[in-house]
Design a protein around this motif. Structure first.
Motif, PDB file in Angstrom:
ATOM      1  N   LEU A 123       0.923  -1.106   0.083  1.00 30.02           N
ATOM      2  CA  LEU A 123       0.061  -0.019   0.192  1.00 30.02           C
ATOM      3  C   LEU A 123       0.700   1.385   0.095  1.00 30.02           C
ATOM      4  O   LEU A 123       1.711   1.399   0.576  1.00 30.02           O
ATOM      5  CB  LEU A 123      -0.821  -0.038   1.206  1.00 30.02           C
ATOM      6  N   ASP A 177      -5.581   0.469  -3.382  1.00 27.18           N
ATOM      7  CA  ASP A 177      -4.401  -0.162  -3.717  1.00 27.18           C
ATOM      8  C   ASP A 177      -3.544   1.041  -4.496  1.00 27.18           C
ATOM      9  O   ASP A 177      -3.785   2.067  -4.652  1.00 27.18           O
ATOM     10  CB  ASP A 177      -4.654  -1.405  -5.039  1.00 27.18           C
ATOM     11  N   HIS A 200      -2.558   6.132   5.443  1.00 25.16           N
ATOM     12  CA  HIS A 200      -2.718   5.542   4.320  1.00 25.16           C
ATOM     13  C   HIS A 200      -4.203   5.812   3.838  1.00 25.16           C
ATOM     14  O   HIS A 200      -5.144   6.251   4.809  1.00 25.16           O
ATOM     15  CB  HIS A 200      -2.609   4.026   4.286  1.00 25.16           C
ATOM     16  N   HIS A 213      -8.960  -1.031   1.823  1.00 22.52           N
ATOM     17  CA  HIS A 213      -7.410  -0.481   1.473  1.00 22.52           C
ATOM     18  C   HIS A 213      -7.747   0.226  -0.060  1.00 22.52           C
ATOM     19  O   HIS A 213      -8.211  -0.697  -0.973  1.00 22.52           O
ATOM     20  CB  HIS A 213      -6.387  -1.110   1.718  1.00 22.52           C
ATOM     21  N   ARG A 224       1.151  -4.289   4.175  1.00 18.99           N
ATOM     22  CA  ARG A 224      -0.036  -3.917   4.882  1.00 18.99           C
ATOM     23  C   ARG A 224       0.377  -4.012   6.345  1.00 18.99           C
ATOM     24  O   ARG A 224       0.019  -3.208   7.349  1.00 18.99           O
ATOM     25  CB  ARG A 224      -1.401  -4.596   4.638  1.00 18.99           C
TER      26      ARG A 224
END
Length: 198
Positions: free
Chosen positions: A9, A76, A34, A74, A24
């Motif tokens: 990430l 990418d 993030h 999340h 991660r």
């Protein structure tokens, strides 16, 4: 296929300039900032407004079995926010997003420290309004439940230790206790309730 901890990430500085890439597990071990997407599924088609939560799979490394946002995940590396949202909602709960029914709540900062898990996120938060949604849940989700927005508000405002929820087919009615929900800051959850009320 990469495991969750091996997934890479992007992370950012406080001005949201991308400054690097990490796994991660490193992101959460070191509290690196993030980006994630959050999609709250709501049904506002009747007098009683409903909100849908997922129960996270018991096989998940983080917060197994707890109730949480309808779909989230999340962003990418290099992925556009809209594409991340569409991908996560489809993967987790099997709904194809129609962008006309999507409302942007805002970019909300969540910073939580739980044991060895440091969550430092910019959450791109959306409400998705759909009448009588049909879910096709993926492996990351145990089941979907629905609860009235008024019940959810009681929990968010701290008035009750538990609230009433229903199975999607409404054949089962049961209580979910406060400790069975994933931890989110009260201000964040209140912003969801306020936005639904607009």
């Amino acid at each position: 296929m990469l495991t969750e901890s091996e997934e890479k990430l992007s992370f950012y500085d406080e001005e949201l300039n991308e400054i690097g890439v990490a796994s991660r597990s490193e992101i959460h071990a070191n509290g690196l900032l993030h980006k994630v997407v959050h999609c709250w599924i709501v049904d506002e088609s009747s007098n009683e407004k409903w909100i849908y939560l997922q129960q996270r799979s018991y096989k998940k490394k983080d917060f197994p079995g707890l109730y949480d946002i309808s779909a989230a995940g999340h962003v990418d590396i290099g992925e556009k926010i809209e594409n991340a949202l569409k991908r996560e909602v489809k993967e987790e709960i099997g709904i194809e997003i129609n962008f006309r029914n999507l409302r942007f709540v805002g970019s909300i900062r969540e910073k939580l420290s739980l044991n060895n898990f440091l969550n430092n996120e910019i959450c791109e938060v959306y409400l998705y309004n759909v009448k009588d949604p049909k879910f096709n849940i993926g492996s990351e989700v145990e089941k979907m439940v629905k609860l009235s927005v008024s019940e959810f508000k009681k929990l968010v405002l701290g008035r009750y230790d538990y609230i009433m929820a229903f199975s999607i087919d409404e054949k089962l009615k049961f209580n979910i206790r406060a400790h069975e929900f994933c931890v989110h800051k009260k201000e964040y959850l209140k912003s969801i309730i306020d936005f639904i009320g607009k």
